[in-house]
Enzyme design. Structure first.
Site, short mmCIF file in Angstrom:
data_model
loop_
_atom_site.label_atom_id
_atom_site.label_comp_id
_atom_site.label_asym_id
_atom_site.label_seq_id
_atom_site.Cartn_x
_atom_site.Cartn_y
_atom_site.Cartn_z
N HIS A 209 -33.86 -0.17 -36.78
CA HIS A 209 -33.93 -1.36 -35.91
C HIS A 209 -35.24 -1.26 -35.13
O HIS A 209 -35.82 -0.19 -34.99
CB HIS A 209 -32.70 -1.42 -34.99
CG HIS A 209 -31.47 -1.91 -35.71
ND1 HIS A 209 -31.01 -3.20 -35.59
CD2 HIS A 209 -30.64 -1.29 -36.59
CE1 HIS A 209 -29.93 -3.36 -36.36
NE2 HIS A 209 -29.69 -2.21 -36.97
N CYS A 240 -26.21 -5.09 -33.62
CA CYS A 240 -24.77 -4.88 -33.79
C CYS A 240 -24.08 -5.34 -32.52
O CYS A 240 -24.45 -4.92 -31.43
CB CYS A 240 -24.50 -3.40 -34.05
SG CYS A 240 -22.73 -3.02 -34.11
P1 HMG Z 1 -8.21 -2.65 -35.74
O1 HMG Z 1 -7.95 -3.79 -34.81
O2 HMG Z 1 -8.03 -1.26 -35.24
O3 HMG Z 1 -7.39 -2.83 -37.12
O4 HMG Z 1 -9.69 -2.84 -36.27
P2 HMG Z 1 -5.90 -2.66 -37.47
O5 HMG Z 1 -5.83 -1.89 -38.73
O6 HMG Z 1 -5.10 -2.17 -36.27
O7 HMG Z 1 -5.46 -4.17 -37.76
C1 HMG Z 1 -5.43 -5.18 -36.73
C2 HMG Z 1 -5.47 -6.54 -37.41
O8 HMG Z 1 -6.71 -6.71 -38.08
C3 HMG Z 1 -4.37 -6.73 -38.48
O9 HMG Z 1 -4.02 -8.10 -38.47
C4 HMG Z 1 -5.12 -6.42 -39.75
O10 HMG Z 1 -4.56 -7.04 -40.88
C5 HMG Z 1 -6.49 -7.01 -39.44
P3 HMG Z 1 -2.58 -8.58 -37.92
O11 HMG Z 1 -1.59 -7.84 -38.76
O12 HMG Z 1 -2.55 -8.12 -36.48
O13 HMG Z 1 -2.63 -10.08 -38.07
N1 HMG Z 1 -7.53 -6.36 -40.26
C6 HMG Z 1 -8.39 -7.01 -41.05
N2 HMG Z 1 -8.59 -8.31 -41.31
C7 HMG Z 1 -9.53 -8.63 -42.20
N3 HMG Z 1 -10.32 -7.72 -42.81
C8 HMG Z 1 -10.18 -6.41 -42.56
C9 HMG Z 1 -9.17 -6.02 -41.64
N4 HMG Z 1 -8.77 -4.83 -41.18
C10 HMG Z 1 -7.76 -5.05 -40.34
N5 HMG Z 1 -10.95 -5.52 -43.16
C11 HMG Z 1 -11.44 -2.57 -37.85
C12 HMG Z 1 -10.29 -1.89 -37.12
C13 HMG Z 1 -12.27 -1.48 -38.48
C14 HMG Z 1 -10.88 -3.50 -38.90
C15 HMG Z 1 -12.27 -3.35 -36.81
O14 HMG Z 1 -12.67 -2.47 -35.82
C16 HMG Z 1 -13.46 -4.03 -37.40
O15 HMG Z 1 -13.33 -4.99 -38.16
N6 HMG Z 1 -14.69 -3.56 -37.04
C17 HMG Z 1 -15.91 -4.08 -37.62
C18 HMG Z 1 -17.04 -3.94 -36.67
C19 HMG Z 1 -18.32 -4.37 -37.34
O16 HMG Z 1 -18.31 -5.05 -38.35
N7 HMG Z 1 -19.44 -3.96 -36.73
C20 HMG Z 1 -20.75 -4.30 -37.24
C21 HMG Z 1 -21.10 -3.61 -38.52
S1 HMG Z 1 -21.62 -1.93 -38.31
C22 HMG Z 1 -23.31 -2.07 -37.90
O17 HMG Z 1 -23.80 -3.14 -37.64
C23 HMG Z 1 -24.18 -0.84 -37.97
C24 HMG Z 1 -25.05 -0.81 -39.24
O18 HMG Z 1 -25.90 -1.94 -39.29
C25 HMG Z 1 -25.91 0.46 -39.25
C26 HMG Z 1 -26.69 0.69 -37.96
O19 HMG Z 1 -27.47 -0.18 -37.57
O20 HMG Z 1 -26.47 1.75 -37.37
C27 HMG Z 1 -24.19 -0.81 -40.51
MG MG Z 2 -27.81 -2.17 -38.29
#
Ligand code: HMG
Ligand code: MG
Length: 299
Positions: A209, A240
């Site tokens: 970044h 992010c």
């Molecule tokens: P959680 O709330 O702990 O999940 O989230 P859960 O397992 O307890 O489930 C809660 C609800 O979410 C449930 O729905 C699941 O079905 C649903 P409900 O039964 O309550 O209706 N759910 C989902 N729905 C759709 N797709 C899924 C999914 N998983 C659960 N995959 C979780 C845990 C990991 C899912 C959440 O924290 C999350 O989605 N985080 C994503 C954060 C993210 O995307 N951050 C940005 C990307 S990382 C980044 O940018 C860094 C990077 O660029 C590298 C760098 O720069 O360092 C890669």
């Molecule tokens: Mg990134």
């Protein structure tokens, strides 16, 4: 200078870029953006994320976007998946490759994925096994490889420990995320020194970044150390939502310009990349954070 003849570019603008915008871009504009990026020559495009849409609403349309892009032969179209549920979506969408993501910092891991580092690795085991059954390649991101927005500096040893676990469970590629854009070239040396004997520079991907304008200098240092795979984002979009203070990614435009001038092949066509940048700038209604892109408008 000891530099590679060619590097591999992964375009992360549609994912890292658009996940961080206050507004959600329409499916049609995302699809056009991705199609312009593939025409510009990106080897790999991170199209979107199959994450909980309550966490990242901007990418809640991943399935629709995948269904509508024009797949260009030879281009790898990938997506982020945090868990089994995400892999289900990715498999249904017909992705070529998935990216799991964890961190070298406990607090960031909790903030970004509601799980400890150990819990993310546990979650990834079945995800990686199933991805491999489907013959998908697996990238594994480690965020905060230099500094964490919550905990401060991160020791290279922490990065090494997480990388070892990810390789153990079958990750094909370690992607080192400098999440908040603090690194300077000497940090890149320390990072790869810490990985010596485990991850060779040539086997890693570096994800920079550019918050403080140091990403390009770090990329050059990394190339000198033997890194040949880079993530970058068209027009320097990116950040992010769970990393306060993180600004855009290293701009693809800036890296491609530098490589073009230094005789390093990227396979990305700069004027065509500007077309993609102009399109997404229009959709967002604002300018982009790449010096080279800005200069192209003035030329
Ligand atoms: P959680 O709330 O702990 O999940 O989230 P859960 O397992 O307890 O489930 C809660 C609800 O979410 C449930 O729905 C699941 O079905 C649903 P409900 O039964 O309550 O209706 N759910 C989902 N729905 C759709 N797709 C899924 C999914 N998983 C659960 N995959 C979780 C845990 C990991 C899912 C959440 O924290 C999350 O989605 N985080 C994503 C954060 C993210 O995307 N951050 C940005 C990307 S990382 C980044 O940018 C860094 C990077 O660029 C590298 C760098 O720069 O360092 C890669
Ligand atoms: Mg990134």
């Amino acid at each position: 200078m000891n530099l590679p003849k060619t590097i591999r570019m992964t375009e992360v603008g549609p994912r890292d870029g658009l996940q961080n915008e206050a507004q959600t871009v329409s499916v049609a504009d995302k699809v056009r953006f991705i199609d312009l990026l593939s025409q510009a020559g990106a080897a790999e495009i991170e199209v979107s994320s199959f994450v909980n849409p309550q966490w990242v609403p901007q990418l809640g349309d991943a399935a629709e976007v995948f269904a509508r892009i024009k797949r260009r032969s030879g281009v790898v179209y990938s997506a982020l998946v945090p868990n089994d549920r995400g892999l289900d979506g990715a498999l249904e969408a017909g992705v070529d490759k998935v990216a799991v993501f964890t961190a070298a910092s406990e607090t960031f891991s909790q903030q970004n994925t509601n799980a400890s580092i150990a819990q993310t690795i546990e979650r990834f085991q079945p995800v990686i096994a199933r991805a491999k059954q489907s013959k998908l390649l697996v990238r594994a991101y480690i965020s905060c490889v230099v500094q964490c927005p919550y905990e401060g500096p991160v020791a290279p040893k922490q990065v090494r420990d997480v990388a070892a676990k990810l390789l153990d469970i079958g990750a094909d590629e370690i992607d080192l995320g400098e999440t908040i854009g603090v690194a300077v070239p000497t940090d890149i040396d320390s990072l790869y020194d810490g990985l010596a004997g485990l991850v060779q520079p040539a086997d890693s991907t570096l994800h920079l970044h550019d918050t403080r304008g140091t990403a390009l200098a770090c990329a050059v240092r990394a190339m000198q150390l033997g890194v040949t795979s880079f993530d970058a984002s068209c027009g320097g979009l990116g950040g992010c939502p769970y990393a306060p203070g993180a600004a855009g990614n290293l701009a693809t435009d800036d890296l491609v310009y530098l490589c073009d001038r230094m005789g390093i092949e990227t396979h990305v066509d700069l004027p065509k990349l500007f077309d993609a940048g102009r399109h997404i700038a229009g959709a967002l209604g604002r300018g982009l954070r790449s010096r080279v892109f800005e200069a192209s408008a003035e030329a």
